[in-house]
Scaffold this motif. Sequence first.
Motif, short mmCIF file in Angstrom:
data_model
loop_
_atom_site.label_atom_id
_atom_site.label_comp_id
_atom_site.label_asym_id
_atom_site.label_seq_id
_atom_site.Cartn_x
_atom_site.Cartn_y
_atom_site.Cartn_z
N LEU A 34 0.83 -1.21 0.00
CA LEU A 34 0.00 0.00 0.00
C LEU A 34 0.87 1.26 0.00
O LEU A 34 0.55 2.24 -0.69
N THR A 35 1.95 1.22 0.76
CA THR A 35 2.86 2.36 0.79
C THR A 35 3.48 2.61 -0.58
O THR A 35 3.56 3.76 -1.05
N SER A 41 7.39 4.60 -4.21
CA SER A 41 8.76 4.32 -3.78
C SER A 41 8.90 2.86 -3.36
O SER A 41 8.32 2.43 -2.36
N GLY A 42 9.69 2.11 -4.13
CA GLY A 42 9.96 0.72 -3.78
C GLY A 42 10.81 0.61 -2.53
O GLY A 42 10.70 -0.34 -1.76
N VAL A 48 9.05 -0.19 5.22
CA VAL A 48 7.84 -0.51 5.98
C VAL A 48 7.79 -2.00 6.28
O VAL A 48 7.47 -2.41 7.41
N THR A 49 8.10 -2.84 5.30
CA THR A 49 8.10 -4.29 5.52
C THR A 49 9.14 -4.67 6.57
O THR A 49 8.88 -5.52 7.43
N GLY A 50 10.32 -4.03 6.52
CA GLY A 50 11.36 -4.30 7.52
C GLY A 50 10.97 -3.87 8.91
O GLY A 50 11.24 -4.57 9.89
N LEU A 51 10.33 -2.71 9.02
CA LEU A 51 9.88 -2.24 10.33
C LEU A 51 8.83 -3.18 10.91
O LEU A 51 8.84 -3.46 12.11
N TRP A 52 7.93 -3.66 10.07
CA TRP A 52 6.91 -4.59 10.55
C TRP A 52 7.56 -5.89 11.01
O TRP A 52 7.18 -6.46 12.04
#
Length: 142
Positions: A34-35, A41-42, A48-52
């Motif tokens: 979604l981001t 921006s890839g 975001v995936t890393g933070l999650w």
Amino acid sequence: MERRASPRGPVGRSLIATLVFAAAVVPGWTLGTLTERYTGSGLLDWVVTGLWGALAVRVLAPHASYRPRDAWLGLVPLYNWYLVCVLGWRVALLPFRDWEPREDELWRARWLTGDLIGYWRADPVPVGVRAASAPAGGRRSR
């Protein structure tokens, strides 16, 4: 008639570990996608995936004999999925453990015998007890 607790078998443990992995990774993928869709921006998708993933490691770590500070390793792309797999596999067997507790957990861990030989059990720390008030392993009081 008393029912004795027994460890989960490999199929049950695998199913639970798969559900833990999916619950820890899929929301991060979704938020990352979604981001990327809204920002284009890839790189932000990976962030975001890393933070999650780091958040998932932070939540699961104390239950699986990892330190909460190991969540920093959850920021490393792809390695965080490996960590979530390991943590999910361990959490799926709780309250039993088939891994040795860390040295700072030994004061509340016990080695099981009888039918459960080969497993550990570490009961949760009671509410209000801090690690500083735990017995010191090897230090004598004055």
